[in-house]
Design a protein around this motif. Structure first.
Motif, PDB file in Angstrom:
ATOM      1  N   PRO A  11       0.803  -1.231   0.000  1.00 25.98           N
ATOM      2  CA  PRO A  11       0.000   0.000   0.000  1.00 25.98           C
ATOM      3  C   PRO A  11       0.833   1.277   0.000  1.00 25.98           C
ATOM      4  CG  PRO A  11      -0.168  -1.146   2.104  1.00 25.98           C
ATOM      5  CD  PRO A  11       0.486  -2.085   1.163  1.00 25.98           C
ATOM      6  N   ILE A  69      -7.281  -3.930  -0.321  1.00 26.89           N
ATOM      7  CA  ILE A  69      -7.071  -2.499  -0.530  1.00 26.89           C
ATOM      8  C   ILE A  69      -8.405  -1.863  -0.899  1.00 26.89           C
ATOM      9  CG2 ILE A  69      -5.912  -0.752  -1.925  1.00 26.89           C
ATOM     10  CD1 ILE A  69      -3.584  -2.634  -2.274  1.00 26.89           C
ATOM     11  N   THR A 116      -5.894  -0.094   3.783  1.00 26.61           N
ATOM     12  CA  THR A 116      -5.845  -1.553   3.709  1.00 26.61           C
ATOM     13  C   THR A 116      -6.390  -2.180   4.984  1.00 26.61           C
ATOM     14  OG1 THR A 116      -3.549  -1.526   4.505  1.00 26.61           O
ATOM     15  CG2 THR A 116      -3.883  -1.657   2.122  1.00 26.61           C
ATOM     16  N   THR A 149      -3.798   5.363   0.646  1.00 20.82           N
ATOM     17  CA  THR A 149      -4.386   4.035   0.485  1.00 20.82           C
ATOM     18  C   THR A 149      -4.881   3.535   1.833  1.00 20.82           C
ATOM     19  OG1 THR A 149      -2.252   2.939   0.806  1.00 20.82           O
ATOM     20  CG2 THR A 149      -2.914   3.407  -1.464  1.00 20.82           C
TER      21      THR A 149
END
Length: 202
Positions: free
Chosen positions: A51, A88, A83, A81
C-alpha cells in the motif's frame, strides 16, 4: 497572512478540500490544479501490491502530470491508500458501497498510508510515505445507515467512506498515527522540505 516566500504560489495537484485546508491553515499560498489521472489503471499496470508503494507511485504521477503543464512551479502530489489485511479499499462509488466498506471495517483495525511528492520541471525533488492505524468500533446496520444519512455525499469523496475531521470521528474507538497522515497529507515532512528550499518564512 502568508508565510510563503516563493515567486509563484505552491501548486497542489489535488482537489481535496482536506488537503487544501491543511495548506491554507499553515499559511501557505497555493493554487489547485487536479491531475485527473486514471489511478486504478496506473495502479494495475504497476504490478505493485504494497500500500505504501502504491500511494507513493500515485503521488509522484499526480505531481509529474501537473508539473508538465506548470513549468517552474513546485508541484505537490499526494495520495492515500487504505488496507484491511490484504484488501485495498478505494473511494466508494455510492452509498451502497460505502455501507459495505463500513461493515467490513467495523470492529477491525485498518491502516492508512499517505504519500506526498514534490516535482519541479519534471524532476522529483522530495517524497515521503507515512502510515496510521485506525480501529473502527463495532457498528450495527442501523448505526451505519444513520451515519451515511447524516454524512451525505461526503462519504464518497474519501477512501473508507469517512472523513475524520467531520462526522467520521464517531466511527472510531482508537487512532494511532499522525493527524496529517490521516487527512491524506504528511504535512510536517512537507513543511520541512519547503523550509530546506527557503520557501517558508518560519
Amino acid at each position: 497572512m502568508t508565510l510563503w516566500l516563493g515567486k509563484a504560489p505552491l501548486m497542489l495537484a489535488s482537489q481535496s478540500k482536506a488537503r487544501q485546508a491543511l495548506l491554507a491553515d499553515a499559511g501557505i499560498e497555493f493554487e489547485s490544479d487536479p491531475a485527473d489521472i486514471d489511478e486504478r489503471a496506473i495502479q494495475a499496470s504497476s504490478g505493485l501490491s504494497a500500500p505504501g508503494d502504491i500511494a507513493g507511485l500515485l503521488a509522484r504521477e499526480k505531481s509529474r502530470t501537473v508539473s508538465d503543464r506548470r513549468p517552474g512551479r513546485y508541484v505537490v502530489g499526494a495520495d492515500q491508500t487504505l488496507t484491511l489485511g490484504s484488501r485495498i479499499f478505494n473511494k466508494p462509488a455510492g452509498r451502497a458501497q460505502a455501507a459495505d466498506q463500513l461493515r467490513a471495517l467495523s470492529g477491525h483495525c485498518h491502516e492508512l498510508h499517505a504519500a506526498v511528492a514534490v516535482v519541479r520541471d519534471g524532476r522529483l525533488m522530495f517524497e515521503h510515505v507515512s502510515f496510521a492505524r485506525m480501529t473502527v468500533r463495532r457498528l450495527g446496520d442501523a448505526e451505519i445507515d444513520n451515519y451515511l444519512e447524516k454524512a451525505g455525499d461526503a462519504v464518497t469523496s474519501s477512501v473508507g467512506a469517512y472523513q475524520l475531521e467531520g462526522l467520521g470521528i464517531h466511527l472510531f474507538e482508537r487512532i494511532e498515527g499522525d493527524h496529517f497522515t490521516i487527512l491524506g497529507l504528511p504535512l510536517l515532512e512537507l513543511l520541512a522540505f519547503l523550509r530546506s528550499e527557503h520557501l517558508l518564512g518560519i
